[in-house]
Motif scaffolding. Structure first.
Motif, PDB file in Angstrom:
ATOM      1  N   PRO A  22       4.603  -7.357   9.648  1.00  0.00           N
ATOM      2  CA  PRO A  22       4.646  -8.269   8.505  1.00  0.00           C
ATOM      3  C   PRO A  22       6.084  -8.567   8.080  1.00  0.00           C
ATOM      4  CG  PRO A  22       4.027  -6.064   7.784  1.00  0.00           C
ATOM      5  CD  PRO A  22       4.106  -6.018   9.277  1.00  0.00           C
ATOM      6  N   CYS A  35      -2.585  -5.675  11.838  1.00  0.00           N
ATOM      7  CA  CYS A  35      -1.474  -4.792  11.476  1.00  0.00           C
ATOM      8  C   CYS A  35      -0.934  -4.036  12.677  1.00  0.00           C
ATOM      9  CB  CYS A  35      -1.915  -3.794  10.415  1.00  0.00           C
ATOM     10  SG  CYS A  35      -2.679  -4.564   8.986  1.00  0.00           S
ATOM     11  N   CYS A  55      -1.866   3.754   6.831  1.00  0.00           N
ATOM     12  CA  CYS A  55      -2.294   2.826   5.787  1.00  0.00           C
ATOM     13  C   CYS A  55      -3.811   2.777   5.668  1.00  0.00           C
ATOM     14  CB  CYS A  55      -1.775   1.424   6.088  1.00  0.00           C
ATOM     15  SG  CYS A  55      -2.221   0.246   4.806  1.00  0.00           S
ATOM     16  N   PRO A 104       0.819  -1.223   0.000  1.00  0.00           N
ATOM     17  CA  PRO A 104       0.000   0.000   0.000  1.00  0.00           C
ATOM     18  C   PRO A 104       0.852   1.272   0.000  1.00  0.00           C
ATOM     19  CG  PRO A 104      -0.814  -1.541   1.643  1.00  0.00           C
ATOM     20  CD  PRO A 104       0.446  -2.136   1.093  1.00  0.00           C
ATOM     21  N   CYS A 136       3.641  -7.082   3.739  1.00  0.00           N
ATOM     22  CA  CYS A 136       2.313  -6.571   4.081  1.00  0.00           C
ATOM     23  C   CYS A 136       1.403  -7.762   4.313  1.00  0.00           C
ATOM     24  CB  CYS A 136       1.758  -5.705   2.943  1.00  0.00           C
ATOM     25  SG  CYS A 136       0.001  -5.344   3.112  1.00  0.00           S
TER      26      CYS A 136
HETATM   27  S1  SF4 Z   1       0.489  -4.799   6.985  1.00  0.00           S
HETATM   28 FE1  SF4 Z   1      -0.164  -4.042   5.004  1.00  0.00          FE
HETATM   29  S2  SF4 Z   1      -2.334  -3.560   5.278  1.00  0.00           S
HETATM   30 FE2  SF4 Z   1      -1.459  -3.768   7.308  1.00  0.00          FE
HETATM   31  S3  SF4 Z   1      -0.898  -1.652   7.863  1.00  0.00           S
HETATM   32 FE3  SF4 Z   1       0.899  -2.645   6.996  1.00  0.00          FE
HETATM   33  S4  SF4 Z   1       0.843  -2.071   4.851  1.00  0.00           S
HETATM   34 FE4  SF4 Z   1      -1.199  -1.690   5.669  1.00  0.00          FE
END
Ligand code: SF4
Ligand SMILES: Nc1ncnc2c1ncn2[C@@H]1O[C@H](COP(=O)(O)OP(=O)(O)OP(=O)(O)O)[C@@H](O)[C@H]1O
Ligand SMILES: Nc1ncnc2c1ncn2[C@@H]1O[C@H](COP(=O)(O)OP(=O)(O)OP(=O)(O)O)[C@@H](O)[C@H]1O
Ligand code: SF4
Ligand SMILES: [Mg+2]
Ligand SMILES: [Mg+2]
Lengths: 333, 331
Positions: free
Chosen positions: B310, B305, B298, B255, B323
């Motif tokens: 991630p 999240c 985001c 994103p 992500c």
């Molecule tokens: S993991 Fe992906 S969807 Fe979740 S906040 Fe981070 S960038 Fe955004």
């Protein structure tokens, strides 16, 4: 729309150790209220000097050409800016009717005084507000430009703010006097694209909200395409093309504007080679004779280009360029 | 690109200590956190991200000019193989001739009191790479010619040059020791578009001519799209996406990458208002948010999240993204 400013035959030279240099050469344009004009050109083309001239903010070694005429149209009637003599007379123009956002935001805030104090000080010079009223207006302005927790920010110093926030605080200060004309000199150049997009949105909102005119100086044609109604292109102190943003970007008439557009890396075709404008910008001490662009022009028409300065010719309604290509018969300048 | 990478960052972290904090863990700025990238020889590798995301720090760590707090940087050009964390004095000196930096600001970087010849020759003399003045002169002339500077230019002082010419002088200086790896940190940011195009073309030509590998740091995505073959996107010290250039620009998966691309002002005046807007600003790296570092801005953020960071996952050939929701975005 009503006329906001007329600039006629603006010429500005500087006396330097190396001689007298011409920074702005016979530049004319006008702006309506509620209109955004983009002023583009390479470094040294005279954009900042032009902007400062409108407020007579140039240093002592500056010499205005005798035919220079700058008329600011305010509600109480026109003001002949060149006839204003001293700081008291200039008061209506500087920080009152016209606000300038400087190229370097750090330089525009004194480091040892809080952002808020500077805003209040400025407001009290240019308006009849009491200190309390000035503070209220300042906090409200910080809020308007999207600074969260404005009353805390009010007490902070420039170095405590991030680049984007500092730039927005600059805009807030410039707008707090409700100017008729805002001159923004490279207001987004140092910013990341994401913050740049926020600042551009903000400026557009402000035009529609306050109906002021904006002169937006930048070398980024993408920013111009997204913000301006019309564009003026400068090269070596000369205005070389003027027109609506669509005309100038889609059908550039001056070889210099075409060169600028061709040199831009765009995302439409990432395999396309980058095409620089050949050669370097001449020093202002060695301005070429005839057309100032003739040393780099890809479309030179022969000796006429180095002998005769091109006049502005109309290439369309609201679109004009100073190039012999559009003035085949000539007629002298 | 199956060759051994020329340079590899392995779970690299760069921490800058902060003052204060006598009790408890020492506070620090995590300028680069757990970054792994491989740069293939002959690559023009782009590094993008907002101000403060850690691009310069990562570039400097790869030059052994920033402290390596965790992980390592490995360099292997076929002649030597170094672990930058464990370089001896002699090896470091040798590494300095193999890896060079081109500065951002062509005005600040050049000493005004030295001639262009002396500016370009200095690295050779400091590193003791040439034995005689004649040899130095020859190397300087050779590299200057590649950077389109002539003998006449070499005698002058830098103040007499335009921005584009000064940047060519900086480039010649960086290349004179015949390095293998170059970090170009915002090398064209201060230049006008027309001069920028000229300097970029020069860098590409020299890269092909001399078989160089570039780490090209820039916040201008349009420039990166045109000159780089591979791109890594950083956010708050982390790598969030890395991919071949074409894949990154045609099918961005993160994103943040999508928001960055969308914020580039279009040259079409009729595109106004179409950009997807990213609110807010990059958080302070002294106090990063928990979970995904991008969650505060985001538009896709979900509860997960905010708690779980991630990890990089494979999203395509040489395409990695960090992500939780990249698969949904890919649809
Ligand atoms: S993991 Fe992906 S969807 Fe979740 S906040 Fe981070 S960038 Fe955004
Ligand atoms: N105080 C001064 N004394 C002498 N020359 C000056 C002075 N201020 C500006 N100039 C010269 O006037 C010319 C126009 O400068 P100006 O700052 O307006 O350029 P610009 O278009 O704003 O460039 P940039 O994009 O780099 O901001 C330049 O050649 C500059 O060197
Ligand atoms: N020597 C240092 N000491 C302490 N903190 C530092 C140091 N150098 C960088 N930092 C911090 O590390 C973070 C990353 O900085 P860095 O300069 O690498 O970012 P960048 O992506 O290059 O940004 P920019 O686009 O503004 O150049 C920032 O928060 C910065 O303040
Ligand atoms: S007048 Fe001549 S030199 Fe100048 S822009 Fe036109 S064609 Fe080129
Ligand atoms: Mg300027
Ligand atoms: Mg940096």
């Amino acid at each position: 729309m009503s006329r906001l400013i007329d600039v006629e035959n603006l010429t500005l030279q500087f006396d330097t150790d190396e001689g007298r240099i011409t920074a702005v050469d016979n530049v004319s344009f006008s702006l309506e209220a509620g209109e955004v004009m983009g002023l583009v050109g390479e470094s040294g083309s005279g954009k900042s000097v032009t902007a400062k001239s409108l407020m007579k903010l140039n240093p002592r070694n500056a010499v205005y050409g005798p035919d220079t005429k700058i008329t600011l149209h305010l509600d109480d009637g026109p003001i002949d800016v060149m006839s204003l003599q001293n700081d008291t007379e200039m008061k209506i123009v500087r920080g009152g009717a016209i606000s300038l956002i400087f190229q370097e935001p750090m330089a525009s805030f004194a480091p040892a005084i809080s952002i808020g104090e500077q805003m209040v000080e400025q407001l009290m010079i240019h308006t009849n507000f009491s200190k309390a009223q000035a503070k209220e207006v300042s906090v409200e302005m910080l809020d308007r430009v999207g600074i969260s927790d404005p009353s805390t920010r009010f007490g902070q110093y420039a170095f405590e703010l991030s680049g984007g926030m500092r730039q927005r605080a600059m805009i807030a200060m410039a707008l707090s006097t409700k100017p008729r004309l805002l001159i923004a000199d490279e207001p987004t150049t140092a910013l990341d694209v994401t913050i740049q997009a926020q600042v551009i949105d903000l400026m557009k909102d402000l035009v529609s909200e306050f109906g002021m005119g904006i002169i937006f100086i930048t070398h980024d044609l993408g920013v111009i395409a997204q913000t301006a109604d019309k564009v003026a292109v400068m090269y070596l102190g000369k205005l070389v093309e003027q027109g609506t943003v669509r005309d100038v970007i889609r059908r550039p008439a001056h070889p210099y504007t075409r060169g600028l557009l061709a040199a831009l890396p765009t995302l439409d075709d990432i395999d396309a080679p980058l095409t620089p404008i050949p050669g370097d910008i001449p020093s202002p001490l060695e301005r070429p004779s005839g057309c100032v662009y003739n040393t780099r022009c890809q479309e030179v028409l022969g000796p006429r280009c180095s002998a005769e300065a091109p006049r502005f010719s109309q290439v369309d309604t609201d679109h004009a360029a100073a190039c012999h290509l559009h003035d085949p018969q000539g007629g002298g300048a | 690109m199956s060759d051994n990478p020329l340079i590899t960052a392995q779970n690299l972290s760069v921490h800058y200590p902060l003052r204060g904090g006598l009790i408890g863990p020492k506070p620090y700025v995590g300028a680069v956190e757990n970054v792994s990238i491989e740069v293939a020889p002959g690559s023009f590798f782009g590094l993008v991200g907002e101000s403060g995301s850690g691009k310069t720090t990562l570039g400097r760590a790869m030059l052994r000019a920033a402290p390596i707090s965790k992980g390592d940087v490995l360099f292997d050009d076929g002649e030597v193989a170094y672990s930058l964390k464990n370089l001896g004095k002699k090896e470091l000196k040798d590494y300095r001739s193999r890896a060079q930096l081109i500065f951002q600001d062509p005005y600040a970087a050049l000493s005004p009191r030295m001639t262009v010849r002396d500016i370009i020759a200095e690295p050779l003399e400091v590193m003791g790479l040439t034995k005689t003045r004649a040899e130095t002169d020859e190397r300087v002339r050779e590299i200057a010619a590649k950077c389109r500077l002539n003998v006449e230019h070499l005698r002058r002082f830098p103040h007499a040059f335009s921005g584009g010419q000064r940047q060519r002088i900086s480039i010649a200086r960086a290349l004179v020791s015949a390095p293998k790896f170059i970090v170009a940190d915002e090398s064209v940011a201060a230049l006008d578009v027309s001069i920028q195009a000229d300097v970029l073309n020069l860098l590409k030509a020299i890269q092909q001519d001399m078989g160089l590998t570039f780490l090209f740091i820039s916040h201008d995505l349009s420039v990166v799209a045109h000159v780089c073959d591979h791109v890594a996107v950083m956010y708050l010290g982390r790598l969030v996406e890395t991919a071949p250039t074409r894949a990154l620009f045609s099918a961005p998966r993160h994103p943040y990458t999508q928001a960055l691309l969308s914020a580039i002002p279009s040259l079409d005046p009729d595109d106004r208002g179409k950009a997807q807007k990213l609110e807010g600003e990059i958080p302070s790296p002294t106090n990063p948010p928990p979970g995904c570092k991008f969650q505060t801005r985001c538009p896709m953020a979900i509860d997960r999240c905010r708690v779980e960071e991630p990890l990089l996952e494979t999203a395509g050939p040489e395409h990695n993204v960090a992500c939780h929701r990249w698969k949904e975005l890919a649809m």
